[in-house]
Write a protein that holds these residues in place. Structure first.
Motif, PDB file in Angstrom:
ATOM      1  N   ASN A 159      50.909  30.135 -27.505  1.00 40.42           N
ATOM      2  CA  ASN A 159      50.874  30.379 -26.063  1.00 40.42           C
ATOM      3  C   ASN A 159      51.007  31.872 -25.762  1.00 40.42           C
ATOM      4  O   ASN A 159      50.254  32.429 -24.945  1.00 40.42           O
TER       5      ASN A 159
ATOM      6  N   ASN B 241      48.310  34.577 -24.135  1.00 39.32           N
ATOM      7  CA  ASN B 241      48.671  35.434 -22.998  1.00 39.32           C
ATOM      8  C   ASN B 241      48.430  36.912 -23.307  1.00 39.32           C
ATOM      9  O   ASN B 241      47.964  37.665 -22.453  1.00 39.32           O
TER      10      ASN B 241
ATOM     11  N   LYS C 173      46.654  21.248 -25.036  1.00 36.45           N
ATOM     12  CA  LYS C 173      47.001  22.242 -24.002  1.00 36.45           C
ATOM     13  C   LYS C 173      46.884  23.662 -24.565  1.00 36.45           C
ATOM     14  O   LYS C 173      46.365  24.568 -23.905  1.00 36.45           O
TER      15      LYS C 173
ATOM     16  N   GLU D 160      44.290  26.853 -23.564  1.00 32.31           N
ATOM     17  CA  GLU D 160      44.697  28.237 -23.291  1.00 32.31           C
ATOM     18  C   GLU D 160      43.920  29.213 -24.172  1.00 32.31           C
ATOM     19  O   GLU D 160      43.463  30.268 -23.702  1.00 32.31           O
TER      20      GLU D 160
ATOM     21  N   CYS E  72      44.912  19.849 -15.964  1.00 36.45           N
ATOM     22  CA  CYS E  72      45.436  21.219 -15.849  1.00 36.45           C
ATOM     23  C   CYS E  72      44.639  21.965 -14.776  1.00 36.45           C
ATOM     24  O   CYS E  72      43.586  22.549 -15.073  1.00 36.45           O
TER      25      CYS E  72
ATOM     26  N   GLU F  84      44.250  26.000 -14.950  1.00 35.95           N
ATOM     27  CA  GLU F  84      43.344  26.403 -16.033  1.00 35.95           C
ATOM     28  C   GLU F  84      41.895  26.027 -15.712  1.00 35.95           C
ATOM     29  O   GLU F  84      40.970  26.738 -16.083  1.00 35.95           O
TER      30      GLU F  84
END
Length: 324
Positions: free
Chosen positions: A148, A152, A184, A188, A232, A235
């Motif tokens: 994650n 980012n 998930k 991302e 989501c 997203e």
């Protein structure tokens, strides 16, 4: 998951706890309901539940649950682009985590501070916070959090217009998502990779550009579908914007992708991401001398000015100067 069923059970639990004046139970149920809303990108509802839970947890001096609440509330305020409130919650969490020796909690605080700094355009500070978080996550072998944070970091480099530095971070995030089989995290990573390939394609010779754009479209089309499947919403809005931007470079403008992105991001009150879609779409319309361009660009500028997104304001200014 089945959000409606989960909400039904949490609300029933809360009602039962309220009947017997179980304050700790009520705090936990509000936290659960807040987190459920957060998963569905309903951050305003999440903040409301976290606030109620915090009030109860403070009465009980329940430090462990307070740490969780501060962290969750900070993230939701960040998603609502209320950076002052998010920072206050982060500082409360930081003090408790240091007091309790909670290194995972510390890493999560650094993560959120990194995201806040990134949205404000303080990219150097943002990357330093993520570096601190990643150090702890890697030590603890917390694979999801590592992935994650890597995704980012890739998005921060993209926002700073340094996609060549983003690519390896995004690819590592995708590798981890495949290893631990977590949809998930895959989502991302796909968003970060799709945006990275799009940005890397700029100024390349036509044949190389087309190759990267097709790769970007593959990543982002999968991301759109996965976001829809997982529910989501945030997203999904981000992925639709990137698909719209990619379509422009492929000379097949998908107005619908931009417009869907705007509708979705308006529905969940996400000013930063909404502003980004408005700015990108406005630029596309402006380049084609379409009259509605200024409406989108002015609205984006006002959003960024209001929330203090200095990086995006700088990008808009630079884009305007290049267009003259």
């Amino acid at each position: 998951g089945d959000y409606a069923q989960a909400r039904y059970h949490f609300e029933n639990a809360l009602a039962a706890q309220q009947d017997i004046d179980d304050l700790y139970g009520c705090a936990r149920s509000h936290n659960n309901l807040g987190y459920l809303a957060q998963l569905q990108s309903d951050f305003a509802t999440a903040v409301d539940h976290y606030g109620k839970a915090e009030a109860l947890a403070r009465r009980l001096n329940a430090k462990y649950i307070l740490t969780s609440l501060y962290l969750n509330a900070a993230y939701s305020y960040y998603q609502l682009d209320k950076y002052t409130e998010a920072t206050i919650e982060c500082n409360s969490a930081l003090a408790l985590c240091e007091e309790m020796g909670d290194s995972l909690g510390l890493a999560q605080v650094y993560d959120t501070l990194g995201q806040i700094a990134g949205n404000r355009g303080d990219y150097k500070d943002s990357l330093q916070y993520f570096e601190k978080a990643l150090l702890i996550y890697r030590e603890q072998e917390n694979h999801y959090q590592v992935g994650n944070s890597l995704a980012n970091v890739a998005l921060i480099y993209n926002a700073a217009e340094k996609p060549q530095l983003a690519k390896d971070f995004a690819l590592e995030a995708l590798t981890i998502a495949q290893q631990i089989d977590l949809p998930k995290l895959r989502l991302e990573a796909l968003i970060a990779l799709g945006e990275t390939q799009l940005l890397l394609s700029v100024d390349l010779p036509k044949n190389e550009q087309m190759e990267l754009l097709k790769i970007s479209l593959q990543y982002i089309s999968e991301a759109c579908q996965l976001a829809e499947d997982l529910g989501c919403v945030l997203e999904h809005g981000m992925a639709l914007r990137i698909r719209g931007e990619t379509s422009v470079q492929l000379d097949e403008i998908e107005h619908n992708s931009f417009q869907q992105s705007i509708a979705i991001l308006e529905s969940i009150q996400s000013p930063y991401e909404l502003g980004r879609t408005l700015a990108r779409y406005g630029k596309v319309l402006y380049q084609r001398n379409l009259p509605q361009a200024n409406t989108y660009l002015q609205r984006a500028h006002e959003i960024f000015r209001t929330i203090g997104a200095q990086g995006e304001l700088r990008r808009m200014t630079a884009s305007n100067e290049r267009s003259r």
